[in-house]
Design a protein around this motif. Structure first.
Motif, short mmCIF file in Angstrom:
data_model
loop_
_atom_site.label_atom_id
_atom_site.label_comp_id
_atom_site.label_asym_id
_atom_site.label_seq_id
_atom_site.Cartn_x
_atom_site.Cartn_y
_atom_site.Cartn_z
N GLY A 1 -2.47 10.72 0.28
CA GLY A 1 -1.45 9.94 0.98
C GLY A 1 -1.01 8.86 0.01
O GLY A 1 -1.48 8.82 -1.11
N HIS A 2 -0.12 7.97 0.47
CA HIS A 2 0.26 6.89 -0.46
C HIS A 2 -0.36 5.57 -0.02
O HIS A 2 -0.41 5.25 1.15
CB HIS A 2 1.79 6.79 -0.62
CG HIS A 2 2.55 6.41 0.61
ND1 HIS A 2 2.77 5.10 0.97
CD2 HIS A 2 3.17 7.15 1.57
CE1 HIS A 2 3.50 5.06 2.08
NE2 HIS A 2 3.75 6.28 2.48
N ILE A 3 -0.83 4.86 -1.02
CA ILE A 3 -1.59 3.63 -0.75
C ILE A 3 -0.67 2.42 -0.60
O ILE A 3 -1.03 1.44 0.04
CB ILE A 3 -2.67 3.42 -1.85
CG1 ILE A 3 -3.61 2.26 -1.53
CG2 ILE A 3 -2.04 3.26 -3.23
CD1 ILE A 3 -4.52 2.47 -0.36
N ASP A 4 0.55 2.48 -1.13
CA ASP A 4 1.47 1.35 -0.94
C ASP A 4 2.01 1.39 0.49
O ASP A 4 2.02 2.44 1.13
CB ASP A 4 2.64 1.41 -1.94
CG ASP A 4 3.49 2.64 -1.77
OD1 ASP A 4 2.94 3.76 -1.86
OD2 ASP A 4 4.71 2.51 -1.52
N SER A 5 2.43 0.23 0.97
CA SER A 5 2.98 0.14 2.34
C SER A 5 4.15 -0.83 2.31
O SER A 5 4.41 -1.48 1.29
CB SER A 5 1.92 -0.39 3.31
OG SER A 5 1.79 -1.80 3.17
N TRP A 6 4.83 -0.96 3.41
CA TRP A 6 5.79 -2.05 3.53
C TRP A 6 5.03 -3.33 3.83
O TRP A 6 3.82 -3.30 4.08
CB TRP A 6 6.89 -1.73 4.56
CG TRP A 6 7.85 -0.76 3.95
CD1 TRP A 6 7.90 0.57 4.13
CD2 TRP A 6 8.84 -1.06 2.96
NE1 TRP A 6 8.85 1.16 3.32
CE2 TRP A 6 9.45 0.17 2.60
CE3 TRP A 6 9.28 -2.22 2.32
CZ2 TRP A 6 10.47 0.25 1.65
CZ3 TRP A 6 10.30 -2.14 1.39
CH2 TRP A 6 10.88 -0.92 1.05
N VAL B 1 -8.91 13.91 -4.36
CA VAL B 1 -8.24 13.03 -3.40
C VAL B 1 -7.39 12.07 -4.23
O VAL B 1 -7.90 11.43 -5.15
CB VAL B 1 -9.26 12.23 -2.57
CG1 VAL B 1 -8.55 11.22 -1.69
CG2 VAL B 1 -10.11 13.19 -1.73
N VAL B 2 -6.10 12.00 -3.93
CA VAL B 2 -5.22 11.09 -4.69
C VAL B 2 -4.58 10.09 -3.73
O VAL B 2 -4.04 10.46 -2.69
CB VAL B 2 -4.12 11.87 -5.45
CG1 VAL B 2 -3.25 10.90 -6.25
CG2 VAL B 2 -4.73 12.91 -6.37
N PHE B 3 -4.72 8.81 -4.06
CA PHE B 3 -3.97 7.76 -3.37
C PHE B 3 -2.77 7.47 -4.27
O PHE B 3 -2.92 6.85 -5.33
CB PHE B 3 -4.82 6.50 -3.20
CG PHE B 3 -5.90 6.59 -2.17
CD1 PHE B 3 -6.25 7.79 -1.57
CD2 PHE B 3 -6.58 5.43 -1.75
CE1 PHE B 3 -7.26 7.87 -0.60
CE2 PHE B 3 -7.58 5.50 -0.78
CZ PHE B 3 -7.92 6.71 -0.22
N PHE B 4 -1.61 7.94 -3.87
CA PHE B 4 -0.41 7.78 -4.69
C PHE B 4 0.14 6.36 -4.56
O PHE B 4 0.21 5.81 -3.45
CB PHE B 4 0.67 8.77 -4.26
CG PHE B 4 0.30 10.22 -4.47
CD1 PHE B 4 0.44 10.81 -5.72
CD2 PHE B 4 -0.20 11.00 -3.43
CE1 PHE B 4 0.11 12.14 -5.93
CE2 PHE B 4 -0.53 12.33 -3.62
CZ PHE B 4 -0.39 12.91 -4.87
N MET B 5 0.56 5.79 -5.70
CA MET B 5 1.15 4.45 -5.67
C MET B 5 2.67 4.56 -5.61
O MET B 5 3.27 5.36 -6.34
CB MET B 5 0.73 3.68 -6.93
CG MET B 5 1.28 2.25 -6.99
SD MET B 5 0.93 1.25 -5.51
CE MET B 5 -0.84 1.01 -5.67
N ASN C 1 7.08 6.87 -7.70
CA ASN C 1 6.64 6.76 -9.11
C ASN C 1 5.26 7.34 -9.32
O ASN C 1 5.01 8.03 -10.31
CB ASN C 1 6.62 5.30 -9.57
CG ASN C 1 7.94 4.61 -9.36
OD1 ASN C 1 8.57 4.82 -8.33
ND2 ASN C 1 8.34 3.79 -10.32
N GLY C 2 4.34 7.05 -8.41
CA GLY C 2 2.97 7.52 -8.57
C GLY C 2 2.89 9.04 -8.53
O GLY C 2 2.18 9.66 -9.33
N ALA C 3 3.62 9.62 -7.62
CA ALA C 3 3.61 11.08 -7.50
C ALA C 3 4.17 11.72 -8.77
O ALA C 3 3.68 12.74 -9.24
CB ALA C 3 4.43 11.51 -6.28
N LYS C 4 5.19 11.08 -9.32
CA LYS C 4 5.80 11.62 -10.56
C LYS C 4 4.82 11.53 -11.73
O LYS C 4 4.70 12.45 -12.52
CB LYS C 4 7.11 10.88 -10.87
CG LYS C 4 8.24 11.29 -9.93
CD LYS C 4 9.47 10.41 -10.07
CE LYS C 4 10.49 10.73 -8.99
NZ LYS C 4 11.54 9.70 -8.90
N VAL C 5 4.13 10.40 -11.82
CA VAL C 5 3.12 10.24 -12.89
C VAL C 5 2.02 11.27 -12.70
O VAL C 5 1.61 11.94 -13.67
CB VAL C 5 2.52 8.81 -12.88
CG1 VAL C 5 1.25 8.75 -13.74
CG2 VAL C 5 3.55 7.79 -13.36
#
Lengths: 458, 458
Positions: B277-282, B318-322, B329-333
């Motif tokens: 999932g992604h670790i950044d949030s609003w 397990v990936v925490f995408f930034m 950006n994180g997913a692309k990296v």
């Protein structure tokens, strides 16, 4: 291209005519029912009005006021309405309950609530040591351990059940007969762990019985969070003294009412489809899910069909039952009066499992009719309904049981139900308008299909 | 009777032996996975820790701290972890935004929020008349009407969609390109109706773009409730002047990280199952659903399998995408680095649709493999999953797309998702522990089955 266009235009009058007289497909009709519910939000608006009136404890003025309020609404919508007098018990909570105990780290103050129907403690409260009961089986082995003590029932709802109603059923005994059983062993009071599926800070009330008790002892619930902490502290200090104070009391019975709102059937007026929920609630919240949701689901289901000119050929009756919580008095009166008047109920539907996202329907009916109800399953898939079970369909309509009756219960998602059930958290803020509305649409869709395809005993 | 008993006893050693080497049935394994999740609540505990750290806006210290925090947790669980540097934009909201307007009945003060990436207004704010836009088509017909005005996009999410994600997609344009398009017509600012499926009092933020704009104009969201009222007031007084003030700003890019936590496969270490999932949030809430839920779902899924000694024969990551929110950006990296290192992803799973009650799974894969995933459907029915769709499976894993990859997305109930999405309501209190845990168990169960039955391209 031009010729095709002319040919299409020449068909226009017929196409328009065809649309007005041929029935839309069931898929289209269901789509329109769900869309109307989600766009208009009529049920949610009614639920806002209802909850703004405050809690609707059986026997309270508020409960009866809510009946009058919805009678006016039903009248204005063109229902023929009447009220059925129901004699109901009256129990009042009194001042806020108190509970506390001392530990080496200081006094722990809890936020408890009396169980519905409990007697009060002595005026200045009651202090006694505790005896913790962690399973019903353990109670059988108790000889003198409870004498002069407060029984602390700490029997969690089993989290492993996917359906939280099963977990509830399997641990509800501590609330309903906990005081009765503990009094037989000499206990002087009862504290139960709230019947809640998660660890939260709300005490959850609910009914209890003294039936057959020689001595009545007071009973309160504490939150699951408080119960966990109390258990830990009690293990550390088995002699800790628990203080409980409640001044609730039973009063004389009063008269309240069921609301019955009827629309006569156009073709088969003598066959009746009844649907409803219970209008009474507990007093800690405002009964938004339990069972304000069921009441507005029922009224809105018929409102939706009326809006769309899809009223059944059979008579429909929306019933707001009074006093489900303290003993189903309203349901019993409705069943008795119906028998007296030879009302021929062919379908009975109840919503009393909350206003959450609908997951399916429970059916009790002759086998051949259960099979016919199941045939509708694919129609409901797009709306998220997939569980067609044969478990019971509702406490209020159970009073109408006959082997020929088709009984349906709405089955919403229940993961969150016991987070809020019978507690101060059962308020409008815990209801999602969209989830509520899809419930109303589901009832409307079932009534439409069952009536259209005559899914009734011959 | 005795003889049968002796015969049974004689079989005991074999029975016990058989049990230790033969796999339990899949039904039993799934039951144990769901039960462990619901009893242990490990994911919910992690989500509590995560949300207690505060919001995790891309580029903020908090977002990177959350990565470090979960790296420690993953290390302690026996994962091999590493961080992937990701250059991310940094945008800060600044002081609380202001918005108001005057009516004949007095000043109406709103509770707005800047859209993510917006420029500030002039220091003392911006006052201008409004022009309301109620559909995208209408914008095409605008000639000079927007000149010198604030564009008020008031395009509701269509409530008729049962799946609120479709309603979101069909009206999200007002947020993403509303300012860009309005600036071309001479507008000086933008106010949008929040992308929320119900009428509520929260402003909902989200990303926007200026890509290709000659002039950048500031853009804010107001709640759906405020938008309804503003529309009414604007109809009554088309000349009303709207005041908006924001001092948000874009800053220099900073370096943050993806967290990658890996456990090597026992039999096929070169084949990799990735989930995340992604670790950044609003920044308005604490990203409990979006996407704290997806991060803990992913970590807990592997934790559950490890607890039960059911780790896949393949490598799991397990990936925490930034930075999903400001541009993936994180997913692309992650995708680029994986390519460089020749990582052979065979299965990719994402959870980025909230921590609500799971309803199903979306699958993107070669047809023959989609069919094999569907064969598991009956195993998941008892846990309430019934929707197996072929819609997209997640923005972050979409960067890994190849025609042979089996891509799955968790599909929870979405009626409530856009009540809380990108708003101050996206906090732990809006998450049900049971709903969250059944999500984690679902991911664990799918990984177990896909790996066991080799549902991967050959």
């Amino acid at each position: 291209m031009t010729r095709i266009f002319i040919w299409l235009v020449s068909l226009f009058p017929f196409l328009i005519f065809a649309q007005t007289i041929s029935p839309a497909t069931d898929e289209e009709t269901l789509k329109e029912i769900y869309t109307t519910a989600l766009v208009k939000n009529q049920g949610y608006k009614w639920l806002e009005e209802l909850t703004e009136m405050g809690p609707r404890l059986t026997g309270s003025e508020n409960a009866t006021k809510a009946v009058y309020h919805f009678q006016k609404i039903a009248d204005s919508l063109g229902f023929k309405t009447f009220l059925q007098p129901v004699t109901v018990p009256q129990w009042v909570r009194g001042e806020a309950e108190e509970a506390n105990y001392k530990t080496t780290e200081g006094k722990i103050v809890l936020n408890p609530c009396a169980l519905g129907g409990s007697i009060a403690t002595p005026k200045n409260g009651l202090t006694a040591p505790l005896f913790e009961i962690t399973s019903f089986e353990q109670l059988d082995t108790v000889t003198t351990e409870l004498e002069g003590k407060i029984a602390f029932y700490n029997i969690p709802m089993n989290p492993a059940f996917i359906n939280t109603f099963f977990a509830y059923s399997s641990s509800a005994k501590q609330r309903y007969v906990g005081a009765l059983e503990a009094s037989k062993k000499g206990a002087v009071g009862v504290v139960i762990r709230s019947l809640s599926a998660t660890i939260n800070d709300f005490p959850h009330t609910g009914s209890m019985t003294y039936k057959g008790a020689d001595v009545k002892i007071p009973a309160m619930a504490i939150s699951t969070l408080d119960a966990e902490q109390l258990s830990t502290n009690l293990n550390a200090d088995p002699s800790l003294e628990f203080f409980m104070k409640m001044n609730c009391e039973g009063k004389d019975s009063v008269t309240s009412y069921n609301l019955v709102a009827e629309i006569k059937g156009s073709e088969k007026p003598e066959e009746v489809i009844v649907l409803g929920g219970h209008i009474d609630s507990w007093d800690l919240g405002t009964g938004a899910h339990d069972d304000g949701a069921g009441c507005v689901h029922s009224l809105e289901a018929i409102w939706l069909l009326k809006q769309m000119d899809l009223l059944p050929k059979r008579t429909v009756r929306v019933v707001f039952f009074m006093n489900e919580e303290f003993g189903l008095n309203g349901a019993k009166v409705y069943a008795k009066e119906s028998k007296k008047e030879n009302i021929n109920h062919v379908i009975a539907i109840e919503s009393d499992a909350g206003g959450f996202s609908p997951r399916g329907i429970s059916v009790v009916a002759p086998d051949s009719l259960v099979a016919r109800v199941r045939e509708f399953r694919s129609l409901f898939e797009p709306y998220g309904l997939h569980q067609f079970t044969e478990t019971g369909s509702g406490a209020d309509i159970s009073q109408l049981y006959s082997k020929d009756l088709v009984m349906l219960g709405l089955r919403p998602d229940n993961h969150r139900y016991f987070d809020i059930h019978h507690s101060a958290a059962d308020v409008i803020e815990s209801v999602s308008p969209r989830e509520l509305e899809t419930g109303s649409a589901t009832l409307a869709a079932f009534i439409y299909l069952l009536d259209k395809y005559d899914v009734v005993a011959k």
